[in-house]
Design a protein around this motif. Structure first.
Motif, mmCIF file in Angstrom:
data_model
loop_
_atom_site.group_PDB
_atom_site.id
_atom_site.type_symbol
_atom_site.label_atom_id
_atom_site.label_comp_id
_atom_site.label_asym_id
_atom_site.label_seq_id
_atom_site.Cartn_x
_atom_site.Cartn_y
_atom_site.Cartn_z
ATOM 1 N N UNK A 126 -42.226 37.477 42.126
ATOM 2 C CA UNK A 126 -41.499 37.393 40.855
ATOM 3 C C UNK A 126 -40.129 36.740 41.058
ATOM 4 N N UNK A 127 -39.413 37.158 42.087
ATOM 5 C CA UNK A 127 -38.070 36.626 42.314
ATOM 6 C C UNK A 127 -38.102 35.142 42.674
ATOM 7 N N UNK A 128 -39.099 34.715 43.447
ATOM 8 C CA UNK A 128 -39.237 33.293 43.770
ATOM 9 C C UNK A 128 -39.516 32.506 42.491
ATOM 10 N N UNK A 145 -42.862 27.483 40.600
ATOM 11 C CA UNK A 145 -42.928 28.664 39.725
ATOM 12 C C UNK A 145 -44.348 28.856 39.195
ATOM 13 N N UNK A 146 -45.004 27.765 38.827
ATOM 14 C CA UNK A 146 -46.378 27.859 38.328
ATOM 15 C C UNK A 146 -47.313 28.375 39.420
ATOM 16 N N UNK A 147 -47.095 27.951 40.652
ATOM 17 C CA UNK A 147 -47.960 28.449 41.733
ATOM 18 C C UNK A 147 -47.715 29.935 41.998
ATOM 19 N N UNK A 149 -41.096 37.427 32.841
ATOM 20 C CA UNK A 149 -41.044 37.784 34.262
ATOM 21 C C UNK A 149 -39.917 38.761 34.567
ATOM 22 N N UNK A 150 -38.759 38.588 33.923
ATOM 23 C CA UNK A 150 -37.656 39.520 34.164
ATOM 24 C C UNK A 150 -37.999 40.930 33.701
#
Length: 160
Positions: free
Chosen positions: A26-28, A55-57, A106-107
């Motif tokens: 998540x952080x990446x 981010x998509x990966x 995501x956050x």
């Protein structure tokens, strides 16, 4: 993302258990979205595309990790698909505001997974990794120096 940030994430991955690994993913993803947004706003399309692809990966990895035997996985998958599409649309239309939708999702989920990771006391997934030990030592003139040893014997020195 610069090399030191990627290296810090890689180090965390080597020491992470299952729950902590999800937090790192998540952080990446969030860091890549932020960098992609900044690059897109600066007009660096190639850099923006590279970060958004990362981010998509990460979102794809989150989707692959879902256990579809649980009802909540269906809802998480739908959120991930929406976030993935927003990233695709944002980069295709050069609209960085579309990235905000994915960031918000995501956050929100990251906070929940951080709570789960706090309660997970299982062993790290990766075995045979180098041990990283950090500490403070006194240098000349009684000033403190931070030291980091990779692959050193962790029982060396004093234990608190």
């Amino acid at each position: 993302m610069d090399k030191s940030t990627l290296q810090a994430f890689a180090t965390r991955v080597t020491q992470a258990n299952r729950s902590e690994l999800v937090v790192v993913i998540y952080e990446v993803a969030l860091a890549s979205i932020k960098e992609g947004r900044d690059a897109l706003e600066a007009g660096a399309i190639a850099d923006a595309r590279h970060e958004i692809d990362r981010a998509k990966s990460m979102i794809q990895e989150l989707m692959y990790a879902l256990d579809m035997h649980y009802n909540i996985s269906t809802y998480l998958r739908q959120l991930y698909i929406f976030g993935y599409r927003e990233l695709c649309q944002g980069i295709a239309n050069r609209d960085p505001e579309r990235f905000d939708h994915t960031t918000n999702i995501l956050e929100g989920l990251l906070q929940s997974f951080k709570e789960v990771a706090k309660q997970d006391d299982s062993a790290p997934l990766m075995k045979n990794t180098q041990t990283i030990v950090a500490g403070l030592t006194y240098g000349p003139g009684s000033d403190l120096r931070e030291t980091i040893g990779v692959g050193v014997n962790p029982s060396r020195g004093f234990r608190a």
